[in-house]
Design a protein around this motif. Structure first.
Motif, PDB file in Angstrom:
ATOM      1  N   ILE A  19     -31.680  25.206 -13.268  1.00 32.82           N
ATOM      2  CA  ILE A  19     -30.745  26.051 -12.939  1.00 32.82           C
ATOM      3  C   ILE A  19     -29.971  25.980 -13.077  1.00 32.82           C
ATOM      4  O   ILE A  19     -28.926  26.761 -12.977  1.00 32.82           O
ATOM      5  N   ALA A  20     -29.592  25.263 -13.514  1.00 31.31           N
ATOM      6  CA  ALA A  20     -27.948  24.421 -14.709  1.00 31.31           C
ATOM      7  C   ALA A  20     -27.527  24.651 -15.812  1.00 31.31           C
ATOM      8  O   ALA A  20     -26.545  24.736 -16.046  1.00 31.31           O
ATOM      9  N   SER A  21     -28.703  25.594 -16.706  1.00 30.34           N
ATOM     10  CA  SER A  21     -28.821  25.864 -17.255  1.00 30.34           C
ATOM     11  C   SER A  21     -27.487  27.273 -17.737  1.00 30.34           C
ATOM     12  O   SER A  21     -27.399  27.732 -16.834  1.00 30.34           O
ATOM     13  N   ASN A  22     -26.604  27.076 -19.182  1.00 33.93           N
ATOM     14  CA  ASN A  22     -25.712  27.846 -19.475  1.00 33.93           C
ATOM     15  C   ASN A  22     -26.588  28.673 -20.103  1.00 33.93           C
ATOM     16  O   ASN A  22     -25.384  29.755 -20.514  1.00 33.93           O
ATOM     17  N   ASN A  23     -27.387  28.490 -20.896  1.00 30.71           N
ATOM     18  CA  ASN A  23     -28.055  29.448 -21.646  1.00 30.71           C
ATOM     19  C   ASN A  23     -29.811  29.206 -22.136  1.00 30.71           C
ATOM     20  O   ASN A  23     -30.159  28.885 -22.594  1.00 30.71           O
ATOM     21  N   ARG A  24     -30.159  30.169 -20.921  1.00 29.91           N
ATOM     22  CA  ARG A  24     -31.965  29.451 -20.765  1.00 29.91           C
ATOM     23  C   ARG A  24     -32.277  30.569 -21.354  1.00 29.91           C
ATOM     24  O   ARG A  24     -33.709  29.886 -22.489  1.00 29.91           O
ATOM     25  N   LYS A  25     -32.276  31.790 -22.125  1.00 25.30           N
ATOM     26  CA  LYS A  25     -32.898  32.371 -23.394  1.00 25.30           C
ATOM     27  C   LYS A  25     -32.926  31.431 -24.868  1.00 25.30           C
ATOM     28  O   LYS A  25     -33.672  31.891 -25.589  1.00 25.30           O
ATOM     29  N   LYS A  26     -31.947  30.254 -24.477  1.00 24.03           N
ATOM     30  CA  LYS A  26     -32.020  29.237 -26.159  1.00 24.03           C
ATOM     31  C   LYS A  26     -33.004  28.537 -25.940  1.00 24.03           C
ATOM     32  O   LYS A  26     -32.848  27.538 -27.115  1.00 24.03           O
ATOM     33  N   ILE A  27     -33.998  28.121 -24.823  1.00 22.75           N
ATOM     34  CA  ILE A  27     -34.568  26.539 -24.642  1.00 22.75           C
ATOM     35  C   ILE A  27     -35.226  27.114 -25.796  1.00 22.75           C
ATOM     36  O   ILE A  27     -35.937  27.566 -25.992  1.00 22.75           O
ATOM     37  N   LYS A  28     -35.727  25.639 -26.101  1.00 19.56           N
ATOM     38  CA  LYS A  28     -36.445  25.276 -26.887  1.00 19.56           C
ATOM     39  C   LYS A  28     -38.032  24.327 -26.881  1.00 19.56           C
ATOM     40  O   LYS A  28     -37.278  23.329 -26.232  1.00 19.56           O
ATOM     41  N   TYR A  29     -38.585  25.114 -25.850  1.00 17.22           N
ATOM     42  CA  TYR A  29     -39.368  24.743 -25.471  1.00 17.22           C
ATOM     43  C   TYR A  29     -40.743  23.589 -26.371  1.00 17.22           C
ATOM     44  O   TYR A  29     -41.140  22.074 -25.491  1.00 17.22           O
ATOM     45  N   ARG A  30     -40.669  23.552 -27.409  1.00 17.96           N
ATOM     46  CA  ARG A  30     -41.877  22.397 -28.341  1.00 17.96           C
ATOM     47  C   ARG A  30     -40.399  21.565 -28.520  1.00 17.96           C
ATOM     48  O   ARG A  30     -41.484  20.481 -28.000  1.00 17.96           O
ATOM     49  N   PRO A  31     -39.754  21.100 -28.719  1.00 13.50           N
ATOM     50  CA  PRO A  31     -39.416  19.662 -29.010  1.00 13.50           C
ATOM     51  C   PRO A  31     -39.549  18.500 -27.590  1.00 13.50           C
ATOM     52  O   PRO A  31     -39.403  17.309 -27.956  1.00 13.50           O
ATOM     53  N   ILE A  32     -39.501  19.777 -26.364  1.00  9.70           N
ATOM     54  CA  ILE A  32     -38.558  18.994 -24.670  1.00  9.70           C
ATOM     55  C   ILE A  32     -40.685  18.255 -24.688  1.00  9.70           C
ATOM     56  O   ILE A  32     -40.935  17.444 -24.296  1.00  9.70           O
ATOM     57  N   VAL A 123     -34.915  10.376 -37.511  1.00  9.96           N
ATOM     58  CA  VAL A 123     -35.648  10.512 -37.092  1.00  9.96           C
ATOM     59  C   VAL A 123     -35.955  11.271 -35.893  1.00  9.96           C
ATOM     60  O   VAL A 123     -36.064  12.300 -35.681  1.00  9.96           O
ATOM     61  N   LEU A 124     -34.868  10.437 -35.025  1.00 10.61           N
ATOM     62  CA  LEU A 124     -34.483  11.283 -33.277  1.00 10.61           C
ATOM     63  C   LEU A 124     -34.123  12.710 -33.585  1.00 10.61           C
ATOM     64  O   LEU A 124     -34.581  14.071 -32.703  1.00 10.61           O
ATOM     65  N   SER A 125     -33.273  13.156 -35.354  1.00  8.66           N
ATOM     66  CA  SER A 125     -33.135  14.580 -34.863  1.00  8.66           C
ATOM     67  C   SER A 125     -33.847  15.288 -35.838  1.00  8.66           C
ATOM     68  O   SER A 125     -34.382  16.738 -35.112  1.00  8.66           O
ATOM     69  N   LYS A 126     -34.984  14.866 -35.775  1.00  9.36           N
ATOM     70  CA  LYS A 126     -36.421  15.352 -36.310  1.00  9.36           C
ATOM     71  C   LYS A 126     -37.104  15.675 -35.155  1.00  9.36           C
ATOM     72  O   LYS A 126     -37.942  16.965 -35.240  1.00  9.36           O
ATOM     73  N   VAL A 127     -36.987  14.772 -34.225  1.00 13.62           N
ATOM     74  CA  VAL A 127     -37.488  15.372 -33.283  1.00 13.62           C
ATOM     75  C   VAL A 127     -37.435  15.778 -31.607  1.00 13.62           C
ATOM     76  O   VAL A 127     -37.711  16.804 -31.238  1.00 13.62           O
ATOM     77  N   SER A 128     -36.138  15.933 -32.117  1.00 15.98           N
ATOM     78  CA  SER A 128     -35.432  17.225 -30.747  1.00 15.98           C
ATOM     79  C   SER A 128     -35.072  17.566 -31.216  1.00 15.98           C
ATOM     80  O   SER A 128     -34.708  18.273 -30.781  1.00 15.98           O
ATOM     81  N   GLY A 129     -34.650  18.613 -32.430  1.00 16.61           N
ATOM     82  CA  GLY A 129     -34.506  19.164 -33.567  1.00 16.61           C
ATOM     83  C   GLY A 129     -32.651  19.922 -33.015  1.00 16.61           C
ATOM     84  O   GLY A 129     -32.201  20.611 -33.636  1.00 16.61           O
ATOM     85  N   LEU A 130     -32.345  18.721 -32.833  1.00 12.20           N
ATOM     86  CA  LEU A 130     -30.640  18.491 -32.270  1.00 12.20           C
ATOM     87  C   LEU A 130     -30.218  18.498 -33.589  1.00 12.20           C
ATOM     88  O   LEU A 130     -30.764  18.290 -34.087  1.00 12.20           O
ATOM     89  N   GLY A 131     -28.538  18.544 -33.850  1.00  7.77           N
ATOM     90  CA  GLY A 131     -28.255  17.677 -34.725  1.00  7.77           C
ATOM     91  C   GLY A 131     -27.794  16.393 -35.108  1.00  7.77           C
ATOM     92  O   GLY A 131     -28.213  15.886 -34.398  1.00  7.77           O
ATOM     93  N   SER A 209     -31.328  20.189 -23.545  1.00 12.62           N
ATOM     94  CA  SER A 209     -31.585  20.570 -24.545  1.00 12.62           C
ATOM     95  C   SER A 209     -32.283  21.845 -23.322  1.00 12.62           C
ATOM     96  O   SER A 209     -32.350  22.829 -23.682  1.00 12.62           O
ATOM     97  N   ILE A 210     -31.817  21.578 -21.701  1.00 14.18           N
ATOM     98  CA  ILE A 210     -32.360  22.633 -20.741  1.00 14.18           C
ATOM     99  C   ILE A 210     -31.126  22.990 -20.519  1.00 14.18           C
ATOM    100  O   ILE A 210     -30.812  24.040 -20.438  1.00 14.18           O
ATOM    101  N   ILE A 211     -30.838  22.443 -20.067  1.00 13.72           N
ATOM    102  CA  ILE A 211     -29.042  22.301 -19.843  1.00 13.72           C
ATOM    103  C   ILE A 211     -27.831  23.155 -20.607  1.00 13.72           C
ATOM    104  O   ILE A 211     -26.964  24.158 -20.379  1.00 13.72           O
ATOM    105  N   ASN A 212     -27.964  22.970 -22.192  1.00 18.11           N
ATOM    106  CA  ASN A 212     -26.908  22.743 -22.985  1.00 18.11           C
ATOM    107  C   ASN A 212     -27.491  22.939 -24.133  1.00 18.11           C
ATOM    108  O   ASN A 212     -27.339  22.116 -24.512  1.00 18.11           O
ATOM    109  N   PRO A 213     -28.669  24.151 -24.258  1.00 11.80           N
ATOM    110  CA  PRO A 213     -29.396  24.594 -25.287  1.00 11.80           C
ATOM    111  C   PRO A 213     -27.879  25.618 -26.791  1.00 11.80           C
ATOM    112  O   PRO A 213     -27.528  26.042 -25.946  1.00 11.80           O
TER     113      PRO A 213
END
Length: 396
Positions: A19-32, A123-131, A209-213
């Motif tokens: 509900i609070a997401s600022n861009n629902r279309k960009k949410i990456k579900y696989r890393p989550i 290692v976390l960046s590889k798992v999460s897909g974040l920078g 990753s959901i609120i701020n993808p």
């Protein structure tokens, strides 16, 4: 039944984040999904296996020994103040932060800590897909503190867009500083403190990753750590003096906040009780009881648990832990575990000011940006704590 409650808890947490997401279309579900599975596996290993128990015992023993060493210094300076047989909170819980801060400073000076943070972050960046900077910041916040962590990335702070800045701040609010973990372990069972730290590390990324993808391009994914350069400018003893004073400042600040918040809560409870015949914390307990229930706390314990959870959010985790430690015998073992994990984070109103102030001290424009999305930070960080409690509710 607990599996149904677990699924309900996940649906509620992710629904509120969505509900609070600022861009629902960009949410990456696989890393989550991957990170949720990792959370469940790690929680199971830490709480339900011999290997996890041995690891937690080892960590607990290290902090117990550090607290013993701290006690030597505290007793030397303040030994005559306390009455025999008494253990004042400031002396036994807060002042040991000074010595643990020194240990962190030494590890930082010897470049051991930056190396550990950098590789765990990788290692976390590889798992999460974040920078890389987001992953580094999440680990560093758990090691060196929610406000100090921004100093190590100050060169890049002014160039970060709003969405990446949110993730950095969300990580800092969702975790806890290693310097005060020993203090937590005097009020909560060490196994829940360690489990919460691990779960919150991933939980911060999941909720963000959901609120701020967003997606970070390879050109933007640069990590420029300046904490190492700073340590080279100081001698060893200059560094020791700085970290001793930093640790003492933290102890004094936490002590002052406890005096203010505990007194304020007592006053509000008394006034509300005189007017409505029920304490303010009891009212908060009823409001938060559904949240406690979806985390897996039995319904007949949910009001008391909700009261502790709400106390943490409106004051801070220390106040809530103090209250909780006095009534743990009124809860089942399952509820104790879930509430304990929920309490181990900086998700409270005062943290908004601390983080915004830390960033503003380094970059005024970015500090103002953080202040504007402060409530959204608290919202996300609270969901991280609820998610961690829900995971533990499944395991226990």
């Amino acid at each position: 039944m607990k599996y149904l409650i677990f699924i309900l808890g996940l649906i509620v947490v992710f629904g509120l984040a969505f509900i609070a997401s600022n861009n629902r279309k960009k949410i990456k579900y696989r890393p989550i999904i991957v990170m949720i599975i990792l959370q469940v596996i790690l929680a199971f290993l830490l709480l339900n296996t011999g290997v996890g128990g041995a690891l937690i015992k080892g960590i607990s023993d290290v902090f117990a020994k550090l607290l013993d060493y701290s006690a030597e210094g505290v007793d030397f300076v303040f030994g005559g103040i306390a009455n025999k047989g008494q253990a004042p909170f400031f002396l036994t819980v807060l002042l040991p932060i000074v010595f643990i801060s020194v240990i962190i400073g030494i590890l930082q000076y010897l470049k051991i800590l930056p190396l550990i943070i950098k590789w765990i972050g990788w290692v976390l960046s590889k798992v999460s897909g974040l920078g890389k900077i987001e992953s580094y910041n999440a680990v560093a916040a758990a090691m060196i503190g929610q406000s100090e962590v921004f100093i190590s990335v100050k060169k890049q702070l002014g160039h970060l867009p709003k969405n990446r800045l949110y993730t950095l701040c969300a990580s800092a609010m969702s975790t806890v500083s290693m310097s005060i973990v020993g203090s937590y372990m005097t009020m909560l069972e060490p196994k829940y403190v360690v489990t919460a730290i691990v779960l919150n590390l991933f939980g911060g990324f999941i909720i963000s990753s959901i609120i701020n993808p967003y997606t970070v391009s390879p050109e933007e994914d640069i990590l420029d750590i300046n904490g190492e350069e700073e340590s080279e400018k100081q001698s060893f003893f200059e560094m020791l003096g700085e970290y001793i004073m930093d640790g003492f400042k933290v102890a004094i600040v936490v002590g002052a906040m406890l005096i203010g918040f505990v007194a304020l809560m007592a006053a509000i409870n008394n006034i509300v009780d005189m007017i409505f015949g029920i304490s303010f914390q009891d009212i908060l307990g009823y409001i938060f009881s559904p949240v406690a229930f979806i985390m897996g706390i039995p319904w007949d314990e949910s009001v008391k648990a909700g009261s502790i959870m709400a106390t943490k959010m409106v004051t801070n985790e220390f106040v809530a832990m103090l209250d909780f430690s006095k009534i743990t015998d009124q809860f089942s073992a399952r509820a104790v575990g879930i509430v304990s994990v929920f309490l181990v984070s900086f998700a409270n109103f005062s943290s908004i000011g601390i983080i915004a102030g830390a960033v503003k001290g380094l970059n005024e424009k970015q500090g103002n940006t953080v202040a504007r999305f402060g409530l959204k930070l608290l919202y996300g960080a609270t969901l991280v704590s609820v998610l961690s409690g829900t995971i533990v509710g499944l395991i226990l």
